[in-house]
Design an enzyme around this catalytic site. Structure first.
Site, short mmCIF file in Angstrom:
data_model
loop_
_atom_site.label_atom_id
_atom_site.label_comp_id
_atom_site.label_asym_id
_atom_site.label_seq_id
_atom_site.Cartn_x
_atom_site.Cartn_y
_atom_site.Cartn_z
N ASP A 1 -6.40 -4.01 -8.13
CA ASP A 1 -7.19 -2.74 -7.72
C ASP A 1 -8.38 -2.33 -8.88
OD1 ASP A 1 -6.34 -1.86 -5.32
OD2 ASP A 1 -4.85 -0.54 -6.09
N ALA B 1 -4.37 4.53 -7.91
CA ALA B 1 -5.94 3.88 -8.08
C ALA B 1 -6.34 4.40 -9.15
CB ALA B 1 -6.33 4.41 -6.61
N THR C 1 0.87 -1.11 -0.08
CA THR C 1 -0.04 0.09 -0.02
C THR C 1 1.13 1.17 0.14
OG1 THR C 1 -1.93 1.08 0.99
CG2 THR C 1 -0.27 0.07 2.51
N LYS D 1 3.80 1.19 -3.91
CA LYS D 1 3.09 0.31 -4.94
C LYS D 1 3.71 0.62 -6.37
CE LYS D 1 -1.84 0.28 -3.84
NZ LYS D 1 -3.21 0.54 -4.01
P1 NAP Z 1 -1.54 8.59 -5.58
O1 NAP Z 1 -0.97 7.68 -6.70
O2 NAP Z 1 -0.44 9.45 -4.75
O3 NAP Z 1 -2.33 9.74 -6.47
C1 NAP Z 1 -3.09 10.59 -5.90
C2 NAP Z 1 -4.14 11.37 -6.85
O4 NAP Z 1 -4.71 12.30 -6.24
C3 NAP Z 1 -3.22 12.22 -7.88
O5 NAP Z 1 -4.05 12.32 -9.07
C4 NAP Z 1 -3.20 13.67 -7.22
O6 NAP Z 1 -3.09 14.56 -8.20
C5 NAP Z 1 -4.50 13.71 -6.46
N1 NAP Z 1 -4.42 14.42 -5.45
C6 NAP Z 1 -3.68 14.58 -4.40
N2 NAP Z 1 -3.91 15.24 -3.44
C7 NAP Z 1 -4.83 16.16 -3.81
C8 NAP Z 1 -5.38 17.41 -3.25
N3 NAP Z 1 -5.02 17.81 -2.41
N4 NAP Z 1 -6.34 17.84 -4.26
C9 NAP Z 1 -6.68 17.45 -5.49
N5 NAP Z 1 -6.03 16.37 -6.01
C10 NAP Z 1 -5.02 15.59 -5.14
O7 NAP Z 1 -2.58 7.79 -4.67
P2 NAP Z 1 -3.29 6.55 -4.90
O8 NAP Z 1 -2.50 5.19 -4.62
O9 NAP Z 1 -4.08 6.53 -6.41
O10 NAP Z 1 -4.53 6.59 -3.68
C11 NAP Z 1 -5.66 7.43 -4.20
C12 NAP Z 1 -6.60 7.09 -2.87
O11 NAP Z 1 -7.19 5.96 -3.47
C13 NAP Z 1 -6.04 6.89 -1.52
O12 NAP Z 1 -6.65 7.89 -0.65
C14 NAP Z 1 -6.61 5.46 -1.04
O13 NAP Z 1 -7.41 5.63 0.12
C15 NAP Z 1 -7.58 5.04 -2.34
N6 NAP Z 1 -7.61 3.54 -2.77
C16 NAP Z 1 -8.56 3.04 -2.13
C17 NAP Z 1 -8.53 1.73 -2.36
C18 NAP Z 1 -9.67 0.54 -2.00
O14 NAP Z 1 -9.42 -0.77 -1.89
N7 NAP Z 1 -10.76 1.21 -1.68
C19 NAP Z 1 -7.63 0.91 -3.07
C20 NAP Z 1 -6.57 1.98 -3.73
C21 NAP Z 1 -6.40 3.28 -3.14
P3 NAP Z 1 -1.75 15.29 -8.64
O15 NAP Z 1 -1.64 14.43 -10.21
O16 NAP Z 1 -1.94 16.74 -9.29
O17 NAP Z 1 -0.77 15.26 -7.54
#
Ligand code: NAP
Length: 307
Positions: free
Chosen positions: A126, A155, A86, A90
């Site tokens: 995912d 994600a 996590t 990843k």
């Molecule tokens: P990540 O790779 O760090 O991507 C984060 C994304 O959110 C990027 O597109 C980023 O935009 C955007 N972002 C970050 N902070 C922001 C803000 N303050 N305002 C607007 N946009 C913002 O993270 P990830 O691994 O994809 O995870 C994202 C979320 O998915 C996590 O919070 C997690 O809880 C959830 N998730 C859930 C599951 C599940 O099984 N339910 C599985 C996986 C993930 P930029 O490109 O502009 O930085």
């Protein structure tokens, strides 16, 4: 012979892996994260292991980014069945694997590792977990939907690829940095080449995560998915304002830290159907179990453990 402890710890570290004291039943699975304390995977996977009478357990490991390589090397030596990854591992783990499947290559992120004959194989569950969650929550398949994803990170990439593979009618990627959204859209362009939707709107679009751009699109969207971390922390605002939401929408928040995340609350207030990310967590975990054990996961036992 290795030492044995009486009971499993709440959270293990790299130092624990380096000086391994196993427990009964032995730990052969786990999740690596930083932070990891909030992870619900342990209770979910342990319920499945117990139900299937597998003589092993699943633990949480607080592994820092610069410890990942050493930790992954050790799971091979300690004969683990596998691990979940996590935040923030990843993407970094990609370079440490022996084999990756097509999904992992396209998404650029891995959330499941299987150790098989000493080789580390990487998978990403995912996207398929998300598709199953949407079917369960809203009784609809991705192929029938016009989808808007908020975010373009790990994600979001998994979800976008799943929508593409399942031939969703339309995909709009809205991201804070629109260049990242555009890059993702460009990678998926071939999947959306066919003219499935009649009318003036494009099947695949990248837009900024801004009210005006979203307002322009929302009438031509059925499902809105939050794949940003907005809503994870207390006091976070909804990733899009409540005034943009309408009763015709289905709204899925991948965040599951609260039953009613700010987005879910806003959606319910607007009269839309909404769900948080627990169902995605459940299904991506069930798919991981199926990779590790080549058998159907006991879904209801796993569900009960995280409700
Ligand atoms: P990540 O790779 O760090 O991507 C984060 C994304 O959110 C990027 O597109 C980023 O935009 C955007 N972002 C970050 N902070 C922001 C803000 N303050 N305002 C607007 N946009 C913002 O993270 P990830 O691994 O994809 O995870 C994202 C979320 O998915 C996590 O919070 C997690 O809880 C959830 N998730 C859930 C599951 C599940 O099984 N339910 C599985 C996986 C993930 P930029 O490109 O502009 O930085």
């Amino acid at each position: 012979m290795k030492k044995k402890r009486a009971a499993a710890k709440e959270v293990y570290t790299l130092a624990d892996l380096q000086n391994w004291c196993d427990v009964d039943p032995p730990i052969r699975l786990g999740v690596f994260g930083d932070p990891v304390e909030h992870s619900l995977s342990r209770q979910m996977q342990n319920a499945a292991l117990k139900h299937c009478k597998f003589d092993m357990q699943y633990a949480r490991f607080h592994i820092l980014p610069d410890e990942l390589r050493a930790a992954i090397d050790l799971i091979r030596k300690l004969e683990f069945v596998g691990v979940n990854l996590t935040i923030p591992h990843k993407i970094a783990a990609l370079d440490l694997l022996d084999v990756t499947d097509d999904n992992v290559k396209r998404i650029g992120a891995v959330n499941v590792i299987e150790v098989e004959d000493g080789k580390l194989r990487g998978f990403n569950t995912d996207g398929r977990g998300f598709a199953r969650a949407i079917r369960e929550e809203f009784s609809v398949d991705l192929r029938d939907l016009r989808v808007m994803i908020l975010g373009a990170g790990g994600a979001a990439r998994a979800i976008a690829l799943q929508c593409a593979k399942e031939n969703s009618e339309r995909l709009v990627i809205a991201n804070r940095s629109v260049e990242t959204a555009q890059k993702l859209a460009d990678q998926l362009r071939d999947f959306f080449a066919g003219p499935r939707v009649l009318g003036p709107v494009a099947r695949l679009q990248a837009i900024p995560l801004e009210e005006t751009a979203i307002r322009f699109q929302i009438g031509n969207v059925d499902l809105v998915v939050n794949a940003t971390p907005l809503g994870l922390n207390r006091g976070d605002a909804s990733p899009i304002p409540a005034r943009l939401l309408a009763p015709h929408l289905m709204v899925y928040d991948t965040i599951y830290s609260a039953e009613r995340t700010p987005l879910v609350s806003a959606a319910v207030e607007a009269g839309a159907r909404a769900a948080n990310g627990l169902s995605m967590l459940l299904h991506q975990g069930a798919l991981a179990f199926e990779i590790w054990f080549q058998r159907e996961a006991p879904l209801e036992e796993m569900r009960k453990a995280i409700l």
